[in-house]
Design a protein around this motif. Structure first.
Motif, short mmCIF file in Angstrom:
data_model
loop_
_atom_site.label_atom_id
_atom_site.label_comp_id
_atom_site.label_asym_id
_atom_site.label_seq_id
_atom_site.Cartn_x
_atom_site.Cartn_y
_atom_site.Cartn_z
N ARG A 67 -13.20 164.66 -3.85
CA ARG A 67 -12.37 164.19 -2.73
C ARG A 67 -11.70 162.85 -3.04
O ARG A 67 -10.58 162.61 -2.59
CB ARG A 67 -13.21 164.05 -1.47
CG ARG A 67 -13.86 165.33 -0.99
CD ARG A 67 -14.52 165.15 0.38
NE ARG A 67 -15.59 164.16 0.37
CZ ARG A 67 -15.61 163.09 1.15
NH1 ARG A 67 -14.63 162.86 2.00
NH2 ARG A 67 -16.63 162.24 1.09
N PHE A 68 -12.39 161.99 -3.77
CA PHE A 68 -11.86 160.66 -4.08
C PHE A 68 -11.48 160.60 -5.56
O PHE A 68 -12.12 161.22 -6.40
CB PHE A 68 -12.91 159.58 -3.80
CG PHE A 68 -13.24 159.37 -2.35
CD1 PHE A 68 -12.80 160.21 -1.36
CD2 PHE A 68 -14.01 158.27 -1.97
CE1 PHE A 68 -13.11 160.00 -0.02
CE2 PHE A 68 -14.33 158.03 -0.65
CZ PHE A 68 -13.88 158.91 0.33
N THR A 69 -10.47 159.78 -5.84
CA THR A 69 -10.03 159.58 -7.22
C THR A 69 -9.77 158.10 -7.46
O THR A 69 -9.01 157.48 -6.70
CB THR A 69 -8.76 160.37 -7.52
OG1 THR A 69 -8.98 161.76 -7.27
CG2 THR A 69 -8.35 160.20 -8.99
N ILE A 70 -10.38 157.56 -8.50
CA ILE A 70 -10.11 156.18 -8.90
C ILE A 70 -9.10 156.20 -10.03
O ILE A 70 -9.16 157.03 -10.93
CB ILE A 70 -11.42 155.45 -9.32
CG1 ILE A 70 -11.14 153.97 -9.58
CG2 ILE A 70 -12.06 156.11 -10.53
CD1 ILE A 70 -12.42 153.15 -9.81
N SER A 71 -8.13 155.30 -9.94
CA SER A 71 -7.11 155.22 -10.98
C SER A 71 -6.65 153.77 -11.11
O SER A 71 -7.04 152.92 -10.30
CB SER A 71 -5.92 156.13 -10.64
OG SER A 71 -5.30 155.71 -9.45
N ARG A 72 -5.83 153.50 -12.09
CA ARG A 72 -5.40 152.11 -12.30
C ARG A 72 -3.95 152.08 -12.75
O ARG A 72 -3.44 153.03 -13.34
CB ARG A 72 -6.28 151.43 -13.32
CG ARG A 72 -6.06 151.92 -14.75
CD ARG A 72 -7.16 151.50 -15.68
NE ARG A 72 -6.86 151.81 -17.06
CZ ARG A 72 -6.95 153.02 -17.60
NH1 ARG A 72 -7.34 154.02 -16.87
NH2 ARG A 72 -6.66 153.18 -18.88
N ASP A 73 -3.32 150.94 -12.49
CA ASP A 73 -1.99 150.65 -12.99
C ASP A 73 -2.11 149.37 -13.81
O ASP A 73 -2.26 148.29 -13.24
CB ASP A 73 -1.01 150.48 -11.82
CG ASP A 73 0.42 150.25 -12.28
OD1 ASP A 73 0.62 149.60 -13.32
OD2 ASP A 73 1.33 150.72 -11.60
N ASN A 74 -2.08 149.49 -15.11
CA ASN A 74 -2.29 148.33 -15.98
C ASN A 74 -1.20 147.28 -15.83
O ASN A 74 -1.46 146.09 -15.96
CB ASN A 74 -2.38 148.77 -17.44
CG ASN A 74 -3.63 149.58 -17.71
OD1 ASN A 74 -4.62 149.48 -16.98
ND2 ASN A 74 -3.61 150.38 -18.75
N VAL A 75 0.00 147.72 -15.56
CA VAL A 75 1.10 146.76 -15.43
C VAL A 75 0.91 145.91 -14.18
O VAL A 75 1.13 144.70 -14.20
CB VAL A 75 2.45 147.50 -15.38
CG1 VAL A 75 3.59 146.52 -15.10
CG2 VAL A 75 2.69 148.23 -16.70
#
Length: 124
Positions: A67-75
């Motif tokens: 149900r949950f998703t962790i993600s990142r934006d390096n910029v």
């Protein structure tokens, strides 16, 4: 000085979605592990999701898996927590945290830096 600022909390009906953001400053976070935790009234802070900044590994609590998703934006130096199919039991204050580590960490005491928290309320 590391600073973490969360945003994106709010009130949503059961079954709805929210996306939390955690913007980090003060460091280059390529060697950091980032985590999301939550704390409901009268309960201990519990692990939700974590990821490593460089390798992109992720790990989830069983209660949110799928149900949950962790993600990142390096910029943008920002970590996100996309929360779908929300349930009333997901209601809590959500915190992001950071620690200098190449491995995923799941215990609150393993993290050195914390944001101020953002309230998520899911109505039934």
């Amino acid at each position: 000085q590391v600073q973490l600022v969360e945003s994106g909390g709010g009130l949503v009906q059961a079954g709805g979605s929210l996306r939390l953001s955690c913007t980090a400053s003060g460091r280059t976070f390529s060697n950091y592990a980032m985590g999301w935790f939550r704390q409901a009234p009268g309960k201990e802070r519990e692990f939700v999701a974590a990821g490593t900044w460089s390798a992109g590994n992720t790990y989830y609590a069983d209660s949110v898996k799928g149900r949950f998703t962790i993600s990142r934006d390096n910029v943008k130096n920002t970590v996100y927590l996309q929360m779908n199919s929300l349930k009333p039991e997901d209601t809590a204050v959500y915190y992001c945290a950071a620690v200098l580590s190449l491995r995923i960490r799941v215990r609150p005491h393993e993290y050195d830096y914390w944001g101020q928290g953002t309230q998520v309320t899911v109505s039934s």
